[in-house]
Design a protein around this motif. Structure first.
Motif, PDB file in Angstrom:
ATOM      1  N   GLY A 126     -28.223 -55.957  47.963  1.00 17.69           N
ATOM      2  CA  GLY A 126     -26.826 -56.018  47.558  1.00 17.69           C
ATOM      3  C   GLY A 126     -25.953 -56.653  48.628  1.00 17.69           C
ATOM      4  O   GLY A 126     -26.422 -57.081  49.687  1.00 17.69           O
ATOM      5  N   ARG A 148     -22.238 -60.862  40.853  1.00 21.28           N
ATOM      6  CA  ARG A 148     -22.305 -59.613  41.602  1.00 21.28           C
ATOM      7  C   ARG A 148     -21.246 -58.664  41.055  1.00 21.28           C
ATOM      8  O   ARG A 148     -20.102 -59.047  40.840  1.00 21.28           O
ATOM      9  N   LYS A 156     -23.709 -55.796  43.713  1.00 23.45           N
ATOM     10  CA  LYS A 156     -25.096 -56.179  43.476  1.00 23.45           C
ATOM     11  C   LYS A 156     -25.193 -57.007  42.204  1.00 23.45           C
ATOM     12  O   LYS A 156     -24.329 -56.931  41.320  1.00 23.45           O
TER      13      LYS A 156
END
Length: 693
Positions: free
Chosen positions: A439, A331, A457
């Motif tokens: 996200g 992420r 995200k």
């Protein structure tokens, strides 16, 4: 776009590489080695797998015996000697085609082998003190930890467990620009034989001596263990059948000769037999297959199976693991959203300060996002680091009476004594938007005041959507496989541009999906990088593992993408299709050649005994001997002429099968019919002028 669903109970019915500087062309050394190898391949035991060339070898041997006998008995032997020499040349030229294709791989292997120099690894014998002992790379065991510093060669395949460094991987990928390799994430795998350019890393060895990726790569590009693919075997059966048909046709000419009173020399009939059987494709078949693997190597893909290269040409369903394949796998921060009354630069600075001591990929991405926005920060002297814990679900920094925190939204609000409804509407809207897009929102505070939210995200790799659109135009259906929930999966699938997706997938789900597709008669390719992808990679017809992925994935796949780019499958499919198209084009040319030669030579041979055949003798060849010798010479030279095409391949165009067939028939079918008439006539003129027949 739709989501793929599976019934758990269902089951299908039963290097650019330029690892070598000469990979793209021929050198004198390569050609010399190819000629030497071609002579070695004259051993009949090496020709048994190629019935057409083996038959040519037998006739060449018989022609040689006949020529020697003619010389020994004082008979005119010029024609017999020429016939024998050109028949041997046909066998030799066929061997040269295969040897040149193999030689390209051997040259690449020599270059790779040169990178595997004898080196002393810095084996860490005491992790606490960091004591290292110089140890030969060949003595390292799986699990050994080595220190690799600037200028050192990485001694073997491994995973970085500490540090970050710039690594020159030109020996493997052909790319001159160094790449960053670091612990954690999808950039932690390193390959033996590459060189650390700057900084240092600690590497845990994952391959035993002699079983490294470089060792396997050398073995594969040399092609020593290459076996024929199913289509090659089928084509070999076809060629053997055509050989038998022409054997019967030539044998029947004995009866025609007896009827017309024409005495036919068995050696001449043998030469005629060789000119009629499909020697062109027989001589080039192996070269086409080997060159296909070589072309994959040029796009930085190592094929560990020739069958996989061919299967790639028929792939119609592509499954891609999301994490590390479609996305970067970690992420990453993409934006920081403010709450009302707080300046954007102040929120960005708070996010950066809260992440300065965070060494996770997420933390580093926040610092990088701030740097790109012109907001930087240094760890203050005497600062207190607040590490992330499962209890607080926050991390941050305290220094000089100030504090910065980032963490899960509900945890941060709870630590501030706020109910969710008490947060600013803009903050709640931003959190909801981020969550719905797949996200992860992180709340940010400064001095116990909520200032904003970070959007984390799983970032889709650049260019993926456009490349998937290219795959769709090629007729491939793309399916993303992920363990994410359906909402997150749908968002990422839409952003990536895949056709379908399978959410909350387990390794068993992946296997079921592949088997279900295969049961429908589809050829399936799978791209993955994780250990949990290994079973699916092994089950797929074409399993493409990312080089930066887990060792288990690289071993399970039958291809390894050295660039770790999932869209590379476009090049893989194109190479596979090009291989099939090239083989089909050369087969069409060869068979058309044989038909043309039959009607060009037979009238010239029998026109004396059967004057009525004069109308068919359109080429007006000077004599039966000249007709045979011209055909044999043409037969040998056309193999040499087509070697570049076999190695380069027929250019692939994304057109329908009908158009492709029509194009092949027009160019290679019609060309195969015309070429013998022109070529044999020109050779006949030269032979007659020189008085050779």
């Amino acid at each position: 776009m739709t989501q793929v669903t599976l019934d758990p109970s269902s089951s299908p019915s039963s290097p650019r590489v330029s690892s070598s500087p000469v990979a793209g062309g021929l050198t004198g050394a390569m050609l010399g080695r190819a000629l030497g190898d071609a002579v070695v391949k004259l051993n009949p035991t090496k020709l048994l797998n190629n019935p057409v060339i083996f038959a040519t070898w037998i006739v060449a041997l018989l022609a040689s015996v006949s020529a020697v006998a003619a010389v020994a008995t004082g008979q005119a032997a010029g024609f017999a000697v020429q016939l024998a020499l050109w028949l041997w040349a046909t066998v030799l030229f066929a061997n040269v085609a295969e040897s040149i294709a193999e030689g390209r791989g051997k040259a690449a292997a020599d270059s790779l082998r040169a990178t595997r120099v004898t080196t002393k690894a810095k084996l860490i014998v005491d992790p606490k003190t960091g004591t290292v002992v110089p140890t030969p790379a060949g003595e390292l065991e799986i699990g050994s930890i080595v220190l690799v510093e600037a200028g050192d060669v990485i001694p073997s395949d491994g995973e970085i467990i500490e540090g970050v460094a710039s690594v020159n991987e030109a020996a493997i990928t052909g790319e001159s620009a160094p790449v960053i390799r670091e612990s954690g994430g999808d950039r932690s795998a390193v390959t033996g034989g590459t060189t650390v350019v700057s900084d240092w890393i600690k590497v845990r060895i994952t391959s035993a001596p002699g079983a490294t990726f470089l060792d396997r790569m050398i073995a594969m590009v040399e092609g020593a263990d290459r076996r024929k693919t199913p289509n090659e075997l089928a084509l070999s059966v076809l060629l053997a059948g055509l050989t038998l048909v022409f054997l019967i046709a030539v044998a029947s000419l004995l009866g025609l000769g007896a009827y017309t009173g024409i005495k036919l020399d068995p050696i001449v009939l043998g030469a005629l037999f060789i000119t009629l059987i499909p020697t062109t494709i027989g001589g080039l078949l192996s070269a086409v297959g080997i060159a296909g693997m070589d072309r994959l190597l040029k796009v930085n893909v190592l094929a560990t199976s020739g069958r996989a290269v061919e299967a790639a040409g028929d792939v119609d369903t592509l499954l891609l693991d999301k994490t590390g394949t479609i996305t970067f796998g970690n992420r990453m921060a993409t934006e920081v959203i403010t709450v009302p009354g707080v300046r954007p630069d102040a929120v960005m600075r708070a996010a950066v300060m809260a992440s300065l001591a965070d060494e996770t990929p997420e933390g580093r991405s926040i610092v990088e996002l701030g740097r790109n926005a012109g907001v930087t920060g240094d760890l203050p002297e005497g600062a207190k680091t607040i590490p992330f814990s499962a209890v607080t679900r926050q991390s941050g920094l305290e220094a000089g009476g100030q504090s910065w925190r980032k963490g899960a939204v509900d945890a941060v609000l709870k630590s501030l004594g706020l109910a969710e409804a008490e947060a600013a509407p803009e903050f709640r809207a931003a959190v909801d938007r981020i969550a719905r897009s797949g996200g992860t929102p992180l709340a940010v505070t400064e001095n116990d005041v909520l200032v904003g939210v970070i959007h984390l995200k799983d970032v889709v790799k650049p260019g993926v959507k456009a490349r998937f659109a290219d795959l769709r135009r090629m007729g491939l259906r793309t399916v993303m496989i992920t363990g994410d929930n359906p909402v997150t999966a749908a968002a990422i699938a839409s952003e990536a541009g895949v056709d379908d997706f399978l959410a909350e997938a387990t390794p068993e789900d992946k296997m079921r999906l592949i088997k279900a597709e295969q049961a429908k008669g589809r050829m399936v390719a799978m791209c993955g990088d994780g250990a949990n992808d290994a079973p699916a990679l092994a089950q797929a017809d074409v399993g493409v593992a990312m080089q930066t992925g887990a060792q288990a994935a690289r071993e399970a796949g039958n291809m390894v993408d050295l660039d770790s780019d999932p869209t590379k499958v476009i090049e893989i499919v194109e190479v596979g299709k090009q291989l099939l198209i090239t083989r089909g084009a050369l087969t069409t040319f060869s068979i058309a050649n044989d038909v043309a030669k039959y009607f060009a030579i037979i009238p010239a041979m029998f026109v004396v005994g059967l004057p009525s055949l004069a109308a068919l003798n359109v080429m007006k060849l000077s004599s039966p001997e000249s007709a045979i010798l011209s055909a044999v010479i043409f037969n040998a030279l056309v193999i040499i002429a087509l070697i570049p095409l076999a190695l380069r391949g027929v250019k692939y165009r994304a057109v329908g099968a009908g158009k492709l067939l029509g194009r092949n028939l027009l160019i290679y079918g019609l060309g195969g019919l015309i070429a013998p008439f022109v070529g044999i006539k020109l050779i006949d003129i030269v032979i007659s002028a020189l008085g050779l027949a």
